[in-house]
Structure formats: C-alpha cells, structure tokens
Design a protein around this motif. Structure first.
Motif, PDB file in Angstrom:
ATOM      1  N   ILE A 170      85.135  29.328  18.197  1.00 54.92           N
ATOM      2  CA  ILE A 170      84.406  30.428  17.699  1.00 54.92           C
ATOM      3  C   ILE A 170      83.148  30.736  18.220  1.00 54.92           C
ATOM      4  CG2 ILE A 170      83.242  30.962  15.432  1.00 54.92           C
ATOM      5  CD1 ILE A 170      85.284  29.212  14.100  1.00 54.92           C
ATOM      6  N   LYS A 171      82.408  29.813  18.947  1.00 58.27           N
ATOM      7  CA  LYS A 171      81.362  30.289  19.934  1.00 58.27           C
ATOM      8  C   LYS A 171      81.648  30.849  20.926  1.00 58.27           C
ATOM      9  CE  LYS A 171      77.273  27.783  21.925  1.00 58.27           C
ATOM     10  NZ  LYS A 171      76.575  26.293  22.105  1.00 58.27           N
ATOM     11  N   ASP A 172      82.884  30.390  21.643  1.00 62.46           N
ATOM     12  CA  ASP A 172      83.020  31.081  22.851  1.00 62.46           C
ATOM     13  C   ASP A 172      83.550  32.481  22.466  1.00 62.46           C
ATOM     14  OD1 ASP A 172      82.710  28.769  24.122  1.00 62.46           O
ATOM     15  OD2 ASP A 172      84.771  28.131  24.052  1.00 62.46           O
ATOM     16  N   ILE A 173      84.211  32.851  21.270  1.00 66.11           N
ATOM     17  CA  ILE A 173      84.571  34.284  21.100  1.00 66.11           C
ATOM     18  C   ILE A 173      83.248  35.155  20.893  1.00 66.11           C
ATOM     19  CG2 ILE A 173      85.861  35.584  19.106  1.00 66.11           C
ATOM     20  CD1 ILE A 173      87.847  33.380  19.061  1.00 66.11           C
ATOM     21  N   LYS A 174      82.359  34.494  20.063  1.00 71.98           N
ATOM     22  CA  LYS A 174      81.202  35.255  19.878  1.00 71.98           C
ATOM     23  C   LYS A 174      80.519  35.657  21.205  1.00 71.98           C
ATOM     24  CE  LYS A 174      80.427  33.883  15.125  1.00 71.98           C
ATOM     25  NZ  LYS A 174      79.463  33.057  14.281  1.00 71.98           N
ATOM     26  N   GLN A 175      80.378  34.643  21.981  1.00 73.80           N
ATOM     27  CA  GLN A 175      79.689  34.812  23.424  1.00 73.80           C
ATOM     28  C   GLN A 175      80.361  35.907  24.040  1.00 73.80           C
ATOM     29  OE1 GLN A 175      79.608  31.047  25.149  1.00 73.80           O
ATOM     30  NE2 GLN A 175      77.634  30.491  24.168  1.00 73.80           N
ATOM     31  N   LYS A 176      81.877  36.149  24.113  1.00 74.94           N
ATOM     32  CA  LYS A 176      82.456  37.184  24.880  1.00 74.94           C
ATOM     33  C   LYS A 176      82.183  38.259  24.300  1.00 74.94           C
ATOM     34  CE  LYS A 176      86.103  33.911  26.652  1.00 74.94           C
ATOM     35  NZ  LYS A 176      87.641  33.619  26.716  1.00 74.94           N
ATOM     36  N   GLU A 177      82.398  38.579  22.870  1.00 73.15           N
ATOM     37  CA  GLU A 177      81.927  39.650  22.191  1.00 73.15           C
ATOM     38  C   GLU A 177      80.671  40.241  22.365  1.00 73.15           C
ATOM     39  OE1 GLU A 177      82.939  38.885  18.304  1.00 73.15           O
ATOM     40  OE2 GLU A 177      85.176  38.943  18.505  1.00 73.15           O
ATOM     41  N   GLU A 178      79.594  39.319  22.418  1.00 73.33           N
ATOM     42  CA  GLU A 178      78.423  39.828  22.845  1.00 73.33           C
ATOM     43  C   GLU A 178      78.119  40.329  24.418  1.00 73.33           C
ATOM     44  OE1 GLU A 178      75.875  36.440  21.935  1.00 73.33           O
ATOM     45  OE2 GLU A 178      76.064  36.662  19.580  1.00 73.33           O
ATOM     46  N   LEU A 179      78.966  39.484  25.267  1.00 71.98           N
ATOM     47  CA  LEU A 179      78.836  39.976  26.449  1.00 71.98           C
ATOM     48  C   LEU A 179      79.311  41.365  26.530  1.00 71.98           C
ATOM     49  CD1 LEU A 179      78.143  39.308  29.511  1.00 71.98           C
ATOM     50  CD2 LEU A 179      80.455  38.041  29.559  1.00 71.98           C
ATOM     51  N   ALA A 180      80.463  41.547  26.095  1.00 69.72           N
ATOM     52  CA  ALA A 180      81.267  42.863  26.302  1.00 69.72           C
ATOM     53  C   ALA A 180      80.402  44.018  25.489  1.00 69.72           C
ATOM     54  CB  ALA A 180      82.680  42.849  25.497  1.00 69.72           C
ATOM     55  N   LEU A 181      79.520  43.551  24.228  1.00 61.78           N
ATOM     56  CA  LEU A 181      78.876  44.683  23.897  1.00 61.78           C
ATOM     57  C   LEU A 181      77.751  45.107  24.772  1.00 61.78           C
ATOM     58  CD1 LEU A 181      78.298  46.611  21.299  1.00 61.78           C
ATOM     59  CD2 LEU A 181      77.100  44.637  20.416  1.00 61.78           C
ATOM     60  N   THR A 182      77.222  43.949  25.556  1.00 59.70           N
ATOM     61  CA  THR A 182      75.977  44.290  26.194  1.00 59.70           C
ATOM     62  C   THR A 182      76.424  45.151  27.456  1.00 59.70           C
ATOM     63  OG1 THR A 182      74.780  42.028  25.468  1.00 59.70           O
ATOM     64  CG2 THR A 182      74.071  43.247  27.622  1.00 59.70           C
ATOM     65  N   LYS A 183      77.580  44.679  27.886  1.00 56.36           N
ATOM     66  CA  LYS A 183      78.095  45.264  29.174  1.00 56.36           C
ATOM     67  C   LYS A 183      78.339  46.924  28.946  1.00 56.36           C
ATOM     68  CE  LYS A 183      81.945  45.401  32.691  1.00 56.36           C
ATOM     69  NZ  LYS A 183      83.020  44.483  32.993  1.00 56.36           N
ATOM     70  N   ALA A 184      78.653  47.123  27.587  1.00 54.71           N
ATOM     71  CA  ALA A 184      79.200  48.445  27.391  1.00 54.71           C
ATOM     72  C   ALA A 184      77.813  49.239  27.263  1.00 54.71           C
ATOM     73  CB  ALA A 184      79.907  48.576  25.885  1.00 54.71           C
TER      74      ALA A 184
END
Length: 388
Positions: A170-184
């Motif tokens: 769950i933590k890894d998924i949230k980190q990936k989503e936050e990274l994707a949002l920041t990148k966008a």
C-alpha cells in the motif's frame, strides 16, 4: 438495442471502442464528451472500476487538449477512487486472514476436545488395565499439545508477515501515485512556462521591437531631439519595456540551457542576479554536459529558487553557489551572509517560498538540509540524476 436488453458488457465495449476511434482521429472534444456521457450513464457510470478508468482517460484527454488544470482535477479523482478501491481490497484481505485464523482456532479446539474425549474414554474402558497404557496416553496428549502450539505459532507469524507485506505494498502504491502526480504537475508547469515564454518573446516582444524600430526611423527624419525630448523619453521607456519583456521570457525558459547546457546556463543566471550591492561566486565541478534535458531543467529551477530566496528573504550581499557531480549524485550548496531565520520557520514552506523547491527535490529522490544563524544560512542539497 444494447440498452434495451441491458447488455452492460457489450455497451461498455461499444463506448470504449467509440472513444478510441475519436482519440485516434484526433477528435478530442468528441472523445471527451463521450467519456462524460458514460459517467452519466446509470448502468455503466455506477461501476467503480469503470469510473476509475474514465477518470484516467479524462485526465489524459484534457492534457492532450491543453487543459492542465482540468487534467489535474480528473487525476486527483482517479487517485482518490483508486485509494478507496485499494482500501476495500485491504479490508477483504484482512477479513480472509481473520476467517482463516478463526477456522484454525476452531479446528484446534475440536482436536483438543476430541483428544480429551478419547483420553477419558480410555480411562473409563481401561481403568483397570496396565499403568503403561495410561502413561502412553499422557505422552500422546502432550505431543499433540506441542504440535498444536507449533501450528498456532507458525500461523500467527505467517499472518503477521502477510499484514506487513500488505502495508508495504500500500505504501509503495501511494508513493508511486504521489510521484506520478508530482511529475504531471512539474511537466505541465514547464510546458506552460515554455508556451508563455515563446508567446512573449516571439509574439509581443517582436511586435514591441517592430514598433520601436518604426518609431526610431520615423523620428530620425521628422523630429528634432532637442525640441521633442518627451517623445524620445517615451521611446526610451519603450526600449526598457522590450528589455524587461525579454528578461521575463528568459526566466520562464532559459535559452542558454537549451543551447549551451546546464553549467553555462547557471553561470548566466548568477550574472543576471549580480548587481552593485550583490556578489555571487559560482563554482562548477565535474558537471556532465550530457545530462538529460529534463534533469538539467529541474536542477536549473532548484538553483533559481535558491538564489531568489537568498536575495528576496535573506537580503544577502554575498552568495557562494557550488554545484558538483559525482557519478549518479548531484550536489548543490549555497551559502549567504543574509539575516538568516529561525529553524522553526523552515517548516513554513509557504511563507518562505520553499514549497516548489521541496517538490522538485523530492521528485528527484533527493535530500535537503538547511542551517541558519545570525551570520547567514547554508543549504545543502543532494539529488539523484536518475531519480525521476
């Protein structure tokens, strides 16, 4: 016909094939309208997985159409719904584990009662038989308890490990989503900067420069500089406006970075901020000229924010900026002799203009240390050049 006979799967396939055709035909507005129509559909739009997919496509189609704010809104809806679905899956997994655990406990109790019943029956039936039979039964019973205890302990450890693994996922998924949002967000910001810079430089800048040239040519043949000083003063103001416009365009999208690389662009940036009451000492060590352009642009924005903060908030008169690279790591150190600030205020990113800086450092999987006293402040940043 599909709606009439409530063929939901075929309806879903029909809608998404139609959307795919619109998108490939670059009929983006129709593709967007179709997605919004699916959301309003009482049958398909109520399914959470369908909504999650539609949110993702709406974010992408708005980004293609040049609507970054609307694209970000749909991306947030997608992330929220995805988090909700993931949470439900976690609950289901936990319930399964609890069910298995309770079943195991019941089986243990049944085995225990069965063994106890057998023991009592043996004691009733063989009460007058040899003592060694009783001893053997006692030994068997003890072994069974040990065996059940081992099973219980192993199952408990297995359940705990599964829970730990689940939380980590769950933590890894949230980190990936936050990274994707920041990148966008960062990529959208840079695209908008580039667009505005081109419009200012090529559009408005060219028009103002043309007006200035035409006025200068006309005035040289029709006006006397001594008699028309007010006109020439206005012409000078127009010239200053053109220069200021070019400075703004240069800050939005530095041409030296695109043409000559990171080191020269940083040196030009320091020279741009340098003035009579401010000295900036820039030192570059082993900066790779072949860094990816996106990495160079992120580093440039970080340094730009550091210099702006030192000049605006610290009121420094002397700044030392050092940028160096060691294989996969990029180091930035900036020191100034400004008024400094209390360490407790470092957390207030909004008031100090450090929020955007922190987002870029996190995006490149970096770390930032800030220290300050009455003699000035020092900021050390370590970035991973492949951390995006």
């Amino acid at each position: 016909m599909l709606k009439k006979f409530n063929q939901r799967l075929q309806m879903q396939m029909f809608y998404f094939h139609k959307y795919d055709i619109f998108k490939k035909s670059k009929r983006y507005a129709e593709a967007k309208s179709l997605l919004e129509e699916i959301l309003k559909e009482k049958t398909l739009g109520q399914d959470l997985n369908n909504r999650k997919t539609i949110y993702s496509h709406l974010s992408g189609i708005n980004e293609i159409m040049g609507n970054p704010s609307e694209a970000l809104l749909w991306e947030k809806k997608y992330s929220q719904l995805n988090d909700s679905l993931n949470a439900e899956n976690v609950k289901l997994e936990i319930n399964k584990l609890e069910t298995k655990f309770n079943t195991s406990e019941k089986e243990k109790k049944i085995a225990f009662l069965s063994a106890e019943k057998n023991q009592k029956q043996m004691e009733v039936n063989k009460k007058n038989y040899y003592l060694w039979v009783l001893s053997l039964a006692l030994l068997s019973f003890t072994g069974l308890l040990i065996f059940l205890f081992i099973i219980y302990r192993n199952n408990k450890k297995l359940s705990e490990q599964k829970e730990i693994n689940l939380q980590q996922k769950i933590k890894d998924i949230k980190q990936k989503e936050e990274l994707a949002l920041t990148k966008a967000i960062l990529e959208g910001e840079e695209r908008e900067r580039e667009r505005v810079a081109k419009d200012l430089h090529d559009g408005l800048g060219g028009m103002l420069a043309g007006v200035k040239i035409n006025l200068s040519t006309w005035s040289s043949t029709h006006l006397n500089p001594d008699l028309h000083r007010d006109f020439y003063k206005i012409l000078g103001q127009l010239d200053n406006s053109v220069s200021e416009l070019r400075h703004v365009a240069r800050n939005l999208m530095p041409e030296s970075l695109l043409n000559f690389g990171l080191e020269i662009a940083l040196r030009d940036l320091c020279e741009f901020y340098t003035r009579k009451d401010l000295e900036i000492d820039f030192q570059a060590i082993d900066i790779d000229k072949e860094l990816p352009l996106n990495t160079q642009l992120n580093i440039y924005r970080i340094v730009q924010e550091l210099l702006a903060n030192a000049i605006k908030h610290a009121e420094a008169t002397n700044i030392l900026l050092q940028c160096s690279q060691s294989q996969e790591n990029f180091f930035i150190t900036i020191e100034d002799n400004g008024k400094g600030f209390e360490n407790s205020k470092v957390q207030n990113n909004k008031s100090m203009g450090l929020r955007n800086l922190k987002n870029r450092v996190d995006y490149m999987k970096g770390t930032m240390e800030v220290s300050s006293d009455s003699q000035g402040r020092t900021i050390n940043i370590e970035l991973n050049i492949h951390g995006e």
